[in-house]
Design a protein around this motif. Structure first.
Motif, short mmCIF file in Angstrom:
data_model
loop_
_atom_site.label_atom_id
_atom_site.label_comp_id
_atom_site.label_asym_id
_atom_site.label_seq_id
_atom_site.Cartn_x
_atom_site.Cartn_y
_atom_site.Cartn_z
N HIS A 183 46.55 40.29 48.39
CA HIS A 183 46.95 39.36 47.34
C HIS A 183 46.54 37.94 47.70
O HIS A 183 46.06 37.17 46.87
CB HIS A 183 48.47 39.44 47.15
CG HIS A 183 48.98 38.73 45.95
ND1 HIS A 183 49.47 37.45 45.99
CD2 HIS A 183 49.08 39.11 44.66
CE1 HIS A 183 49.85 37.07 44.80
NE2 HIS A 183 49.63 38.06 43.96
N GLY A 184 46.72 37.59 48.96
CA GLY A 184 46.34 36.26 49.41
C GLY A 184 44.85 36.02 49.34
O GLY A 184 44.40 34.94 48.95
N LEU A 185 44.07 37.03 49.69
CA LEU A 185 42.61 36.90 49.60
C LEU A 185 42.18 36.71 48.16
O LEU A 185 41.30 35.90 47.85
CB LEU A 185 41.94 38.14 50.21
CG LEU A 185 42.01 38.26 51.73
CD1 LEU A 185 41.53 39.65 52.17
CD2 LEU A 185 41.18 37.18 52.41
N ALA A 186 42.82 37.47 47.26
CA ALA A 186 42.48 37.32 45.84
C ALA A 186 42.88 35.94 45.33
O ALA A 186 42.12 35.28 44.62
CB ALA A 186 43.17 38.41 45.02
N ALA A 220 27.42 38.89 48.43
CA ALA A 220 28.74 39.48 48.17
C ALA A 220 28.79 40.89 48.75
O ALA A 220 27.80 41.62 48.71
CB ALA A 220 29.02 39.51 46.68
N ASN A 221 29.94 41.26 49.28
CA ASN A 221 30.11 42.57 49.89
C ASN A 221 30.89 43.47 48.95
O ASN A 221 32.04 43.18 48.61
CB ASN A 221 30.87 42.42 51.22
CG ASN A 221 31.01 43.75 51.95
OD1 ASN A 221 30.13 44.59 51.91
ND2 ASN A 221 32.15 43.95 52.59
N GLY A 246 34.72 32.70 49.08
CA GLY A 246 35.61 31.71 48.48
C GLY A 246 35.25 31.42 47.04
O GLY A 246 34.31 32.00 46.47
N PRO A 247 35.98 30.51 46.39
CA PRO A 247 35.78 30.23 44.96
C PRO A 247 34.36 29.80 44.61
O PRO A 247 33.82 30.22 43.58
CB PRO A 247 36.78 29.10 44.68
CG PRO A 247 37.85 29.29 45.70
CD PRO A 247 37.15 29.79 46.93
N ASP A 248 33.75 28.96 45.45
CA ASP A 248 32.38 28.51 45.15
C ASP A 248 31.41 29.69 45.17
O ASP A 248 30.49 29.77 44.33
CB ASP A 248 31.94 27.45 46.15
CG ASP A 248 32.70 26.14 45.98
OD1 ASP A 248 33.30 25.95 44.90
OD2 ASP A 248 32.70 25.32 46.92
N HIS A 249 31.62 30.58 46.13
CA HIS A 249 30.74 31.76 46.22
C HIS A 249 30.97 32.67 45.01
O HIS A 249 30.01 33.25 44.47
CB HIS A 249 31.01 32.51 47.52
CG HIS A 249 30.00 33.57 47.82
ND1 HIS A 249 30.24 34.60 48.68
CD2 HIS A 249 28.72 33.76 47.37
CE1 HIS A 249 29.18 35.38 48.75
NE2 HIS A 249 28.24 34.90 47.96
#
Length: 399
Positions: free
Chosen positions: A316-319, A350-351, A379-382
């Motif tokens: 959840h934190g990663l999302a 992206a993986n 991250g968000p930019d990616h």
């Protein structure tokens, strides 16, 4: 009300029992907050949380007759372990009532400390009702998790330590459930550093204090729906409420996304494992950068984390931090089309974590398939770069 003299007596009782937990600087959080940030690591306390402090002080004051009758407590886990450990140290029989969905590691740890465990109710408040009934039936002494002056005094020893460890502290952020920890810290700081701003933090979906303080008396939280079971308390205690209302404490609420992001950052950057309730103070800091004068001390109240919950919270934190991206892509229903999509995704860095191939959605054309793909990003930019690259390649997608 509990006084600074009560807190000092509690500190003397806890000498050699509770750990003097460290205060760790955090460069990452300091950059986010725009002020020096330090973490008071009660997650490294005996039994994994601050609860041993209040439980031991309360139980050490029992008469010989009360000790002979034993004690009973209700808890989702941290107070349970604190009471169980204190009972073992003091030679007192202990029964602990825990909610039926309490984390298995917390149940096991409570039993390993020597307490008997009964599972009843779906919340701490319901478990507390069963504990009160047990006390009336057997004569056992109820050790309340927060609603007793001795408990408040024990938790207040954290305030004493903060003053000694960070003499120039300007702001203290405290997780709040029933209010015992916050009331103890407020009591100590009001006497020793009255200029220090103390901010309590509750989960937005388990927040009883904002409405209670506005009403002038404890009222139940409208809901208890949070991953932070350690602060999921439906009704403030009378004793801590009086302290916090008299002090005019500020209460902030944090979302589930705030909690999971904070837990993830503490694990990644501070190298500390905390449970969601233990990350509440950090969540408030991250949610409102620049709003707290430093030095800021954020209390990490506990680290008793169920590994299964940890997996869910980390995901959840990663999302929430933009590290996972879910894409819905329409492609032509022809051999090699899926391979082309995966190759183009790989080119973005992206993986791919999961792929679902759907042919039966009503909005699809006869020669189309829908691909639902979960990818891990940086991250968000990616995330934005991945979506831009796919759209530039002609893919029709939604995130």
């Amino acid at each position: 009300m509990t006084t600074i003299e009560d807190v000092r007596r509690a500190a003397a009782l806890l000498d050699g029992v509770a750990e003097r937990t460290p205060v760790e600087s955090s460069r990452a959080l300091s950059e986010i907050a725009g002020a020096r940030v330090l973490l008071k690591c009660e997650n490294l306390q005996r039994a994994g949380s601050f609860k041993i402090r209040g439980a031991y002080v309360r139980m050490s004051g029992l008469t010989d007759d009360e000790r002979a009758r034993g004690v009973v407590a209700a808890s989702a886990g941290n107070h349970a372990q604190g009471v169980a450990l204190a009972a073992r140290l003091l030679g007192i029989d202990a029964m602990v009532v825990m909610p039926v969905d309490a984390a298995l590691p917390k149940i096991a740890a409570t039993r390993e400390y020597g307490a008997r465990v009964e599972l009843a109710g779906t919340s701490v408040d319901e478990a507390l009702q069963h504990a009160r009934a047990y006390a009336e039936r057997t004569g056992a002494v109820l050790i309340h998790p927060f609603d007793h002056p001795d408990v408040v005094a024990g938790q207040g020893t954290i305030g004493l330590e903060i003053v000694e460890q960070v003499p120039d502290v300007a702001t203290v952020l405290v997780p709040v459930g029933g209010g015992g920890l916050a009331a103890g810290v407020v009591t100590a700081l009001a006497a020793l550093r009255p200029q220090v701003r103390v901010v309590g933090v509750q989960a937005a979906h388990a927040a009883s204090y904002p409405a209670s303080l506005a009403a002038g008396h404890p009222i139940p939280a409208p809901e208890l729906r949070t991953m932070a079971d350690g602060i999921a308390v439906g009704l403030p205690g009378d004793v801590p409420f009086d302290v916090l209302a008299h002090a005019g404490i500020e209460i902030r609420t944090v979302s589930e996304e705030d909690l999971s992001r904070a837990l993830l950052l503490v694990a990644e950057r501070a190298k500390l494992l905390v449970e969601p309730s233990g990350a509440a103070a950090v969540a408030a800091l991250m949610a409102a950068p620049g709003q707290f004068e430093g030095p800021v001390v954020a209390i990490l109240s506990g680290g008793n984390m169920d590994p299964q919950v940890l997996l869910r919270v980390v995901r959840h934190g990663l999302a929430s931090a933009g590290r996972f991206l879910w894409l819905h892509v329409r492609i032509a229903d022809r051999p090699g089309a899926l391979a082309d999509l995966l190759r183009d995704l790989a080119a973005t860095g992206a993986n791919v974590m999961h792929v679902s191939h759907v042919r039966t959605q009503g909005e699809l054309a006869v020669d189309e398939v829908a691909i639902e793909v979960q990818v891990e990003t940086k991250g968000p930019d990616h995330c934005s770069a991945v979506m831009h690259a796919l759209r530039a390649a002609g893919y029709r997608l939604t995130d």
